[in-house]
Design an enzyme around this catalytic site. Structure first.
Site, PDB file in Angstrom:
ATOM      1  N   GLY A  85       6.512  -2.163  -4.739  1.00 41.24           N
ATOM      2  CA  GLY A  85       6.715  -1.387  -3.521  1.00 41.24           C
ATOM      3  C   GLY A  85       5.652  -0.318  -3.300  1.00 41.24           C
ATOM      4  N   HIS A  86       5.733   0.345  -2.166  1.00 39.66           N
ATOM      5  CA  HIS A  86       4.748   1.373  -1.806  1.00 39.66           C
ATOM      6  C   HIS A  86       4.847   2.573  -2.741  1.00 39.66           C
ATOM      7  CE1 HIS A  86       8.417   2.410   0.408  1.00 39.66           C
ATOM      8  NE2 HIS A  86       8.015   3.638   0.407  1.00 39.66           N
ATOM      9  N   ASN A  87       3.708   3.145  -3.036  1.00 35.49           N
ATOM     10  CA  ASN A  87       3.595   4.377  -3.851  1.00 35.49           C
ATOM     11  C   ASN A  87       3.888   4.169  -5.328  1.00 35.49           C
ATOM     12  OD1 ASN A  87       3.172   5.711  -1.433  1.00 35.49           O
ATOM     13  ND2 ASN A  87       5.264   6.478  -1.290  1.00 35.49           N
TER      14      ASN A  87
ATOM     15  N   ARG B  69       0.837  -1.188   0.000  1.00 35.84           N
ATOM     16  CA  ARG B  69       0.000   0.000   0.000  1.00 35.84           C
ATOM     17  C   ARG B  69       0.883   1.254   0.000  1.00 35.84           C
ATOM     18  NH1 ARG B  69      -3.672  -1.461   3.065  1.00 35.84           N
ATOM     19  NH2 ARG B  69      -4.605   0.534   3.610  1.00 35.84           N
TER      20      ARG B  69
ATOM     21  N   SER C 177       7.889   4.048  -4.899  1.00 35.69           N
ATOM     22  CA  SER C 177       7.675   5.336  -5.570  1.00 35.69           C
ATOM     23  C   SER C 177       8.175   5.384  -7.003  1.00 35.69           C
ATOM     24  CB  SER C 177       8.318   6.486  -4.773  1.00 35.69           C
ATOM     25  OG  SER C 177       7.760   6.551  -3.478  1.00 35.69           O
TER      26      SER C 177
END
Lengths: 366, 366, 366
Positions: free
Chosen positions: C261-263, C240, C281
Site C-alpha cells: 500500500g501507499h506510504n 506510490r 503506511s
C-alpha cells in the site's frame, strides 16, 4: 505549478495565517520541508503536534485548528479543520499525474469506427477496437487496450497496461490503475452429471462415489457496466457477466488486486479495499465497506452500509447496517468476544481438566 | 448471429415447444427480453419458476423441464434438463468473443524463426520471440508477448496483455484471460548460512541469535507445461519451475488472481477458484477443487478428488477424496463442529467460571 | 552454454570427483538426465539419497557431501555442502533468461529527454517517458512502460508488461517480473463528514445513524523509492506514497500477487511471499519474513527480524524478533496451543455439559 498561501487556503476553504503572498510549490513531510525561499517552497503537512516537532523555522505548514504557527517560527500557515479533507484538496492541486501527451499518438492502433471525444489524449501503443466511444478529455495512457463496442465516459484516466474488454460501458471520471483488467470472462463451468461440489453442497461433506468429470465452459455474454466516479486499482480483475452485465455503482472505489466475479452487483459509494474478493453473482448494497482481504461468497447479499473488518470471510447474507468481522464473519462484538475467549482457550482447557478431577474426587468422597 | 429455436434445441440436445422457426439472436434475463419480433429476438433464461415471473407474453424462453410455456404466454420454448449445461451450450453459441481480426496485424513484431499456424489471427502490437510455435486457428489478441522457444497449441485464445515467458509449452484450446502471466521466475532464495526461517522450522518458533543475512537467488531454468483444454484467469500468475517445468494437467481451469508457485504440479480436470494460491513444489491430484482464496502450503500433496471449501488454508497433506475446510484446514465435518463450538465459546468460558465457583463452594461446605 | 565439471565446481566453491573435463550443458532432475555423451550432458540434482535412486549409470550429478558417486555408477560428481546454495550458483550459471536483443528496438517509443545507459537493451514496443534515466546493461523487455522522471539503476531486468509509473527511483540489479505495477496511486479517500469506518473505530462497532457519503480522493504525490538488489514478482502492485515515497529497502524480495500500500516502508533483506499484503503506511523492519498470504494492517509497525507464518493476519504492532502465526496473529507457540485446544473444542464443550450435570446432581444430593 505554484499558488499563493492565500489562494490555496481559499481553494481548501480553510483559514490562513501570516504572509499570504508566499508561493507554495508542493507539499512535503515536515522534516523534508526547508524554509520558504524567494520562489516559494513546499508546504509541510503538520496536522498534529507530534508531526509539527520536525518543522523548521521560516517554513510554511498546514496545521490543525488550534495549533500556534508562531510557536514553530512559521512564516505562514493554513489551518485544517478536517486534516484528511484538506489533504484531498491539497494533493489534487499539485498532482501532475502521468502526463499523457495531448492528441493521438501516431503509434496508437485505432479502428476507424471508433469515436474519440474532443480533447481526449491517446498515448503510444494504445489499441482501440471497432465501435468504441471515448469521452471528452479522457486520458488513455500507453499500452491500454479497449475492446469492440465499449464506452469510456468523459474525463477518464486509464493508466498504462489497462485492459478493457469488449462491451464494457463506463461513466464519467473513471480511473483505472495500471494493469487492471475489466471484462475478462467469468469463471463458470458445469459438468454433464452432478459434480463433486454440487454433491457436497447437498450432503454437507459426504461423498458417495467419485467419478471422472470434465468441465464444460459457460461463456460470458454479459459485459460490465460501471457508473460515474468509479476507480479501480492496479492489477484488479472485474469479470463480465454471463447473460447480463456485472455492475459497479457510481462513486464506488475498488483497490488493487481485488477480484470481482461474474454477475456481481456493487451499489454506489462502496469502498472495496485491497485483495478483497467478491465471488460470482453476489450482490453488494450501497456504501458498503469491505476492508482489506475480505471475501464474499457467491450468490449472497450484503445489505447497504455493511462494514466488514480486515480479512473477514462472509459466507452468508448480511443485513443492512451490520458491522462484521472474522472467518466465518459474525457481528463485530461477537467476534471480539470469541477472540478474547480463544486467547483464553488453552487455559480454559486446563481449568476444565482440573475441575473434572476435583469433581471426581468430590464424587469419590461423597 | 441468429439461429432458429429448432436448430438451437437440436444443438443443445433439448426438447422444444411452439413455433420452432422463430429466430434467436441472443440470450437475456427474463426482464430484459421483449416479445419476439419479425427478425427474431433474445431468448429468456427462465429455468426456475421464480425467474419466469418476469417473462413477457409473446417472448421465447428456456424453461426447466415440467414448466408450462403456455401459462407464460410464450411463442416458443426450449426445456433444459440440466439448466447450467444448457447455459453452457447456449452461451457458446452466441459468444462473439474479443474478435481478433484474421491474419497478422502489421504492427505485430514476430521473430522470423517463429512458426505461425494456419489460419491463426495475430492482433496489433503482439510480440512473438524466436522459435515460438503457434497452433492452427489460434487467436492472439493485442499486446500479448510470447517468449523464445514457447509453444501454443491449436485453437488457443490469448486475451490482451497476456505474458507467456520463454520455454512454456501449452496444448490445444488454451484460454488465457487478460494480463495473465505464465512463466515468471520462481520465488526461491537461499542464504549462505542457516536462515531464520530454517531455524524456526527446526526449533518450532524459538530463535537463538539473529544475524544479518542477504538472499541469494535461485534461478528458474524449468519452464511451464500446460495440457489441453486449460483456462487461466485474468491477472493470474503461474511461475516457471527451477529444474523441471511447473505442470498444469489437461482440462484444469484456473480463475483470476490465482498464484501457482514454481515446480507445482496440478493434475487433470481441477478447478482452482479465484485468489487461490499454491506454494512452491506442492502437488495437486486430479479433479481437485480449491474454492476461492484457498491456500496450499509448499511441498505438500493434495490427493485426487479433494475439495477444499472457501478460504481454507491447507498446511499439511490431504488424502484423496477428502473434503476440507478452515484455517488450518481439517475435515469439513470437524470444522463445522469447531465453528459451532467457537460461537458458543464466550458462553463456555462463562459457564466454566460459574462451575468453578460452585465447586469451590461445594468443597468449602464439604 | 557449456562448462566443465571442474570449472563448475570451482565456480560453486565445491569439491568434485571423477572426470573433471566432462562438459555440463544444463541441470535436470535425476530421472530426466541421460548418461553424459561426447558433447557433455545435463547434471542431475541428486542432493539426497532418495533423489539419487533415479540416477542413471554413466551420468553426472550433484550429490550431498558424504554420498558415494561410484555407488551410482557416475562418471563425475560435485559435492554440495549446502544444497540450495549450490542450486543458486548452478541455476545462475545456466539461466539464459528472456533474451532481450541488444540495442534499442525500432518499435520502442522513447522520449528524446530520456537517458539510456551504456549497453542497455530496450525491447520491442517499450515506452519510456520524459526525463527517465535507465542504467547501464539494463534489459527492458517488450511492452514495458516507464513514466516521466523515473530512474532505473544498472543491470536491471524488467520483464514484459511491467508498469513503472512516474517518479519511481530504483537502484541497481532491480528485477521486475511480468505485469508487475510499480507506482499506482494509493487507495486513499475521505468523506467531508465522519465516515462509517471512522465511527466504528471510535465506537468499536456501534453505529448511531447512517448517512449518505461520497468519497473524496486523496491524490498520491509521493513516488516509490527502491534500493539495490530488489526483486518484485509477477502481477504484484506497489502503490506510490501520498506526500513522500513508498520505500523498499535494498536486498528485499517480493513475490507474485503481493500488494504494498501507499506510504509503506519496507526495510532491507526482507522476504515478502506470494499474496501477502501490506496496508497503507505500515512500517516493516529489516530481515522480516512474511510467508504466503500474510496480511499487515495499515499504520502499524513490524520490528526487525519478525517472521510471520503462512496466512497470518497482523492487526497490531509486532516487536523485533518475534515469530507470529494466526488470525489474529499471536506468538507462534500461543497459536499452536490455541489450535490444539480448538481441535479439542467440541469435546471440551461436551465435557463441560457433563460436568455441569454432575455438579448439579452433587448439589441436589448435598
Amino acid at each position: 505549478m505554484s499558488v499563493t498561501i492565500g489562494d490555496l487556503a481559499n481553494a481548501l476553504q480553510a483559514e490562513a495565517w501570516g504572509d499570504l503572498s508566499l508561493c507554495v510549490t508542493g507539499a512535503g513531510e515536515p522534516a523534508q520541508v526547508d524554509p520558504v525561499g524567494p520562489q516559494g517552497g513546499l508546504i509541510a503537512m503538520a496536522m498534529a503536534p507530534k508531526y509539527a516537532e520536525a518543522l523548521k523555522p521560516g517554513s510554511i505548514a498546514i496545521l490543525a485548528v488550534g495549533m500556534d504557527p508562531a510557536a514553530y517560527g512559521l512564516r505562514a500557515a493554513i489551518f485544517a479543520p478536517r486534516p484528511r479533507l484538506v489533504m484531498a484538496g491539497l494533493t489534487r492541486a499539485f498532482d501532475k499525474g502521468p502526463q499523457v501527451q495531448p492528441g493521438i499518438h501516431p503509434s496508437a492502433v485505432i479502428d476507424p469506427s471508433a469515436v474519440i471525444g474532443e480533447n481526449a489524449a491517446i498515448g503510444p501503443l494504445v489499441v482501440i477496437g471497432p465501435n468504441v466511444r471515448i469521452g471528452r478529455n479522457a486520458r488513455i495512457a500507453s499500452h491500454v487496450s479497449i475492446g469492440r463496442d465499449s464506452v469510456i465516459g468523459d474525463d477518464a484516466l486509464l493508466h498504462p497496461g489497462v485492459r478493457v474488454a469488449h462491451e464494457v460501458r463506463a461513466g464519467d471520471r473513471l480511473i483505472l490503475q495500471p494493469n487492471a483488467s475489466i471484462g475478462g470472462d467469468g469463471f463458470s463451468f458445469v459438468t454433464p452429471e452432478e459434480s463433486g461440489i454440487e454433491e457436497i453442497r447437498r450432503t454437507l461433506g459426504t461423498r458417495d462415489g467419485i467419478t471422472q468429470q470434465h468441465w464444460t465452459r459457460i461463456h460470458s455474454l454479459g459485459g460490465v457496466e460501471i457508473g460515474d466516479d468509479v476507480e479501480v486499482g492496479a492489477n484488479t480483475s472485474i469479470d463480465r457477466g454471463t447473460i447480463r452485465a456485472t455492475r459497479i455503482g457510481s462513486g464506488s472505489k475498488i483497490d488493487s488486486l481485488v477480484q470481482i466475479g461474474h454477475n456481481v452487483i456493487i451499489g454506489e459509494d462502496c469502498l472495496i479495499c485491497g485483495m478483497a474478493g467478491i465471488a460470482g453473482s453476489a450482490r453488494i448494497g450501497n456504501r458498503v465497506v469491505l476492508a482489506g482481504r475480505v471475501g464474499v461468497n457467491d450468490n449472497i447479499e450484503i445489505g447497504d452500509d455493511v462494514i466488514a473488518g480486515g480479512a473477514s470471510k462472509i459466507f452468508t447474507r448480511v443485513p443492512a447496517g451490520r458491522v462484521v468481522l472474522g472467518n466465518p464473519a459474525v457481528k463485530m462484538e461477537t467476534q471480539m468476544e470469541i477472540q478474547k475467549a480463544m486467547r483464553r482457550l488453552p487455559r480454559i482447557a486446563q481449568q476444565l481438566s482440573k475441575l473434572q478431577e476435583t469433581v471426581t474426587r468430590l464424587l469419590e468422597k461423597g
